[in-house]
Design a protein around this motif. Structure first.
Motif, mmCIF file in Angstrom:
data_model
loop_
_atom_site.group_PDB
_atom_site.id
_atom_site.type_symbol
_atom_site.label_atom_id
_atom_site.label_comp_id
_atom_site.label_asym_id
_atom_site.label_seq_id
_atom_site.Cartn_x
_atom_site.Cartn_y
_atom_site.Cartn_z
ATOM 1 N N PRO A 27 -2.529 9.368 1.071
ATOM 2 C CA PRO A 27 -2.903 8.168 1.838
ATOM 3 C C PRO A 27 -2.124 8.056 3.143
ATOM 4 C CG PRO A 27 -1.351 7.575 0.131
ATOM 5 C CD PRO A 27 -1.610 9.057 -0.030
ATOM 6 N N TYR A 28 -2.365 9.013 4.018
ATOM 7 C CA TYR A 28 -1.596 9.098 5.255
ATOM 8 C C TYR A 28 -2.488 8.818 6.460
ATOM 9 C CZ TYR A 28 1.342 11.807 2.029
ATOM 10 O OH TYR A 28 2.079 12.225 0.954
ATOM 11 N N HIS A 29 -1.909 8.196 7.465
ATOM 12 C CA HIS A 29 -2.623 7.914 8.706
ATOM 13 C C HIS A 29 -2.560 9.153 9.608
ATOM 14 C CE1 HIS A 29 -3.326 4.987 12.317
ATOM 15 N NE2 HIS A 29 -4.114 6.040 12.348
ATOM 16 N N LYS A 30 -3.396 10.118 9.268
ATOM 17 C CA LYS A 30 -3.488 11.336 10.087
ATOM 18 C C LYS A 30 -4.404 11.051 11.268
ATOM 19 C CE LYS A 30 -2.843 14.759 6.393
ATOM 20 N NZ LYS A 30 -1.827 15.609 7.027
ATOM 21 N N GLY A 31 -3.955 11.366 12.455
ATOM 22 C CA GLY A 31 -4.744 11.128 13.651
ATOM 23 C C GLY A 31 -4.053 10.147 14.577
ATOM 24 N N ASP A 32 -4.712 9.870 15.715
ATOM 25 C CA ASP A 32 -4.185 8.929 16.702
ATOM 26 C C ASP A 32 -2.835 9.370 17.254
ATOM 27 O OD1 ASP A 32 -6.415 7.211 16.444
ATOM 28 O OD2 ASP A 32 -5.500 6.231 14.701
ATOM 29 N N GLY A 33 -2.565 10.686 17.221
ATOM 30 C CA GLY A 33 -1.313 11.203 17.770
ATOM 31 C C GLY A 33 -0.154 11.214 16.812
ATOM 32 N N HIS A 34 -0.414 11.071 15.522
ATOM 33 C CA HIS A 34 0.652 11.054 14.531
ATOM 34 C C HIS A 34 0.991 12.472 14.074
ATOM 35 C CE1 HIS A 34 -0.364 6.661 13.238
ATOM 36 N NE2 HIS A 34 0.183 6.733 14.437
ATOM 37 N N VAL A 35 2.262 12.823 14.110
ATOM 38 C CA VAL A 35 2.696 14.109 13.570
ATOM 39 C C VAL A 35 2.737 14.019 12.049
ATOM 40 C CG1 VAL A 35 4.015 14.724 15.626
ATOM 41 C CG2 VAL A 35 5.153 13.500 13.747
ATOM 42 N N HIS A 58 -17.109 15.028 15.111
ATOM 43 C CA HIS A 58 -16.620 14.601 16.418
ATOM 44 C C HIS A 58 -17.613 14.862 17.548
ATOM 45 C CE1 HIS A 58 -12.662 13.357 15.069
ATOM 46 N NE2 HIS A 58 -12.636 14.424 14.293
ATOM 47 N N GLY A 59 -18.828 15.229 17.202
ATOM 48 C CA GLY A 59 -19.831 15.440 18.238
ATOM 49 C C GLY A 59 -19.539 16.632 19.125
ATOM 50 N N GLY A 60 -18.906 17.631 18.576
ATOM 51 C CA GLY A 60 -18.514 18.823 19.325
ATOM 52 C C GLY A 60 -17.085 19.202 18.976
ATOM 53 N N ARG A 61 -16.565 20.178 19.678
ATOM 54 C CA ARG A 61 -15.201 20.621 19.399
ATOM 55 C C ARG A 61 -14.173 19.567 19.791
ATOM 56 N NH1 ARG A 61 -16.685 23.950 15.719
ATOM 57 N NH2 ARG A 61 -17.870 25.740 16.469
ATOM 58 N N VAL A 62 -13.112 19.506 19.024
ATOM 59 C CA VAL A 62 -12.000 18.613 19.346
ATOM 60 C C VAL A 62 -11.306 19.140 20.595
ATOM 61 C CG1 VAL A 62 -9.746 17.779 18.558
ATOM 62 C CG2 VAL A 62 -11.674 17.886 16.964
ATOM 63 N N ARG A 63 -11.069 18.260 21.555
ATOM 64 C CA ARG A 63 -10.441 18.663 22.819
ATOM 65 C C ARG A 63 -9.142 17.922 23.100
ATOM 66 N NH1 ARG A 63 -12.587 23.476 24.562
ATOM 67 N NH2 ARG A 63 -14.800 23.494 24.024
ATOM 68 N N GLY A 64 -8.716 17.098 22.156
ATOM 69 C CA GLY A 64 -7.492 16.337 22.349
ATOM 70 C C GLY A 64 -7.186 15.526 21.109
ATOM 71 N N VAL A 65 -6.439 14.462 21.282
ATOM 72 C CA VAL A 65 -6.065 13.597 20.165
ATOM 73 C C VAL A 65 -7.290 12.831 19.684
ATOM 74 C CG1 VAL A 65 -4.649 11.621 19.477
ATOM 75 C CG2 VAL A 65 -3.691 13.380 20.984
ATOM 76 N N VAL A 66 -7.517 12.837 18.382
ATOM 77 C CA VAL A 66 -8.629 12.088 17.796
ATOM 78 C C VAL A 66 -8.104 11.197 16.679
ATOM 79 C CG1 VAL A 66 -10.335 13.858 18.361
ATOM 80 C CG2 VAL A 66 -9.180 13.917 16.128
ATOM 81 N N GLY A 67 -8.974 10.299 16.211
ATOM 82 C CA GLY A 67 -8.590 9.365 15.163
ATOM 83 C C GLY A 67 -8.739 9.946 13.782
ATOM 84 N N PRO A 68 -8.406 9.167 12.753
ATOM 85 C CA PRO A 68 -8.517 9.642 11.376
ATOM 86 C C PRO A 68 -9.939 10.041 11.020
ATOM 87 C CG PRO A 68 -7.259 7.606 11.478
ATOM 88 C CD PRO A 68 -7.868 7.795 12.829
#
Length: 418
Positions: free
Chosen positions: A90-98, A66-76
């Motif tokens: 096979p789950y869509h982890k990321g993009d704000g998905h719980v 991610h080019g550094g530390r994660v600071r919020g919602v990121v994609g898969p």
């Protein structure tokens, strides 16, 4: 690590310390019960959603990806290839998905909404399992409405296999399951309905978790529930939450919490704490250094070990001084099982009253099609009802005890035998 002596504030066996609408209104810096419940559930959900896409990786791999530390919602992690990159999940982890952490948490809240009283292992069998195999819900990672059973992972599918199909005694059904954070990850509601009563939360969670886990997995469920209950106490701090945990935790779980939190107390930013916290918990973690290639002794019962997630979550809350944003980001960037770590850290920080960042809750609510208001309202109403029942049960027992001992119920002072 003990900053205060938990034994100087003994708690009654019943729930007499529950929040009470008749008490003096809390001040602006002391959130009331409903705010703490809403904050804990929102903090858990955003922690889950932020941690999901980087679960299983190391801090170094996360920073490189991610080019550094994660600071919020990121994609898969694998971008558009998320459907095929990991066939086992096979789950869509990321993009704000719980993930399943939040699915299980909300399922448990629905059970509380039905029973409207304290729960036990039989309630798990009679109510939680049907929630998993009967009622379809929107599952963000599948981008479809489906039964929760179709998303929960192997340790949670155990509940259905053992209780619904095997008809095992619910109090013992957890024996034989892999020992992990499966039960602990959704125990925040137990802590919330036992708000300000860590000992009661610990006992209730241990009873319930017997249907799901054994050994230090079950112990972690009890201690995490106790931590959430302790965070709801007026004036609670990260330090007081840790002390409440140390006053209740047993065996390797207690030792791991103590070791991690001693290290955490020396840091005030998660960046510097990432490596030292992993080093502190490593002797108690059975998974080993490679999270995706567990050691031969991984997730087996032991009195010497602990799950990694709970001590690290407590450590991150301590590093962040209870601040939700920093505690969640620390947990997320720690990697490994960071969705569950961040779920726990977010729940604790939210229960302490730290504001959950609105940009996170807005994104998660929309992306996951998740109602964050309704479950909090339900659990608040149920908590008041349980507290009222606890008071009546305690009052009845107090009167009976007074009759047996010839004491006055109001004071428990001995009456004059003459």
């Amino acid at each position: 690590m003990t900053l205060t002596d938990p034994e100087t504030d003994p708690e009654p066996a019943t729930g007499t310390r529950h929040a009470d609408p008749d008490l003096t209104d809390p001040g602006p810096t002391d959130p009331d019960l409903s705010a703490r419940i809403a904050g804990a559930l929102a903090g858990a959900a955003v922690g889950d959603a932020l941690g999901g896409p980087v679960e299983g990786w190391t801090p170094e791999q996360i920073a490189e990806r991610h080019g550094g530390r994660v600071r919020g919602v990121v994609g898969p992690w694998h971008g558009d290839d998320w459907r095929t990159a990991r066939p086992i999940a096979p789950y869509h982890k990321g993009d704000g998905h719980v993930t399943d952490d939040t699915l299980m948490t909300h399922a448990l809240i629905r059970v509380y909404g039905k029973v409207r009283d304290h729960l036990d292992a039989y309630a798990v069998a009679e109510h939680l399992v049907p929630e998993l195999i009967t009622n379809p819900v929107w599952i963000p990672e599948l981008e479809a409405e489906a039964l929760p059973l179709q998303r929960i992972f192997l340790a949670e599918k155990w509940l259905v296999a053992r209780l619904h199909y095997g008809h095992v005694d619910p109090r013992e059904a957890g024996t034989g399951n892999i020992v992990n954070c499966g039960a602990a990850m959704y125990m925040a509601p137990v802590g919330l309905v036992n708000a300000a009563n860590p000992r009661g939360a610990y006992a209730e969670a241990l009873d319930m978790a017997g249907a799901h886990q054994s050994s230090y997995g079950r112990e972690a469920a009890g201690v995490f529930a106790a931590a959430v209950a302790a965070a709801c106490r007026p004036g609670a701090t990260a330090e007081s939450v840790v002390d409440a945990c140390l006053g209740l935790a047993k065996d390797g779980t207690r030792t791991a919490i103590e070791a991690v939190c001693e290290v955490a107390a020396r840091h005030d930013d998660f960046e510097s704490a990432l490596g030292p916290l992993r080093t502190a918990v490593a002797p108690y973690d059975t998974v080993g250094p490679d999270y995706r290639a567990p050691s031969l002794g991984a997730r087996r019962p032991s009195r010497l070990h602990a799950i990694e997630e709970l001590p690290i979550a407590l450590g991150m809350v301590l590093v962040a001084s209870g601040d939700c944003r920093q505690a969640v980001l620390g947990a997320v960037n720690y990697g490994r099982d960071c969705d569950s770590i961040a779920t726990m850290a977010g729940a604790l920080a939210g229960a302490l009253g730290s504001p959950v960042p609105e940009e996170w809750t807005d994104t998660v609510r929309t992306a996951s099609r998740l109602d964050l208001h309704g479950p909090a309202t339900t659990l608040t109403e149920v908590t008041y009802e349980i507290a009222a029942r606890d008071r009546e049960r305690h009052r009845a027992r107090d009167e009976e005890f007074a009759h047996l001992t010839r004491t006055t119920p109001a004071t428990n002072a001995p009456t004059d035998p003459r």
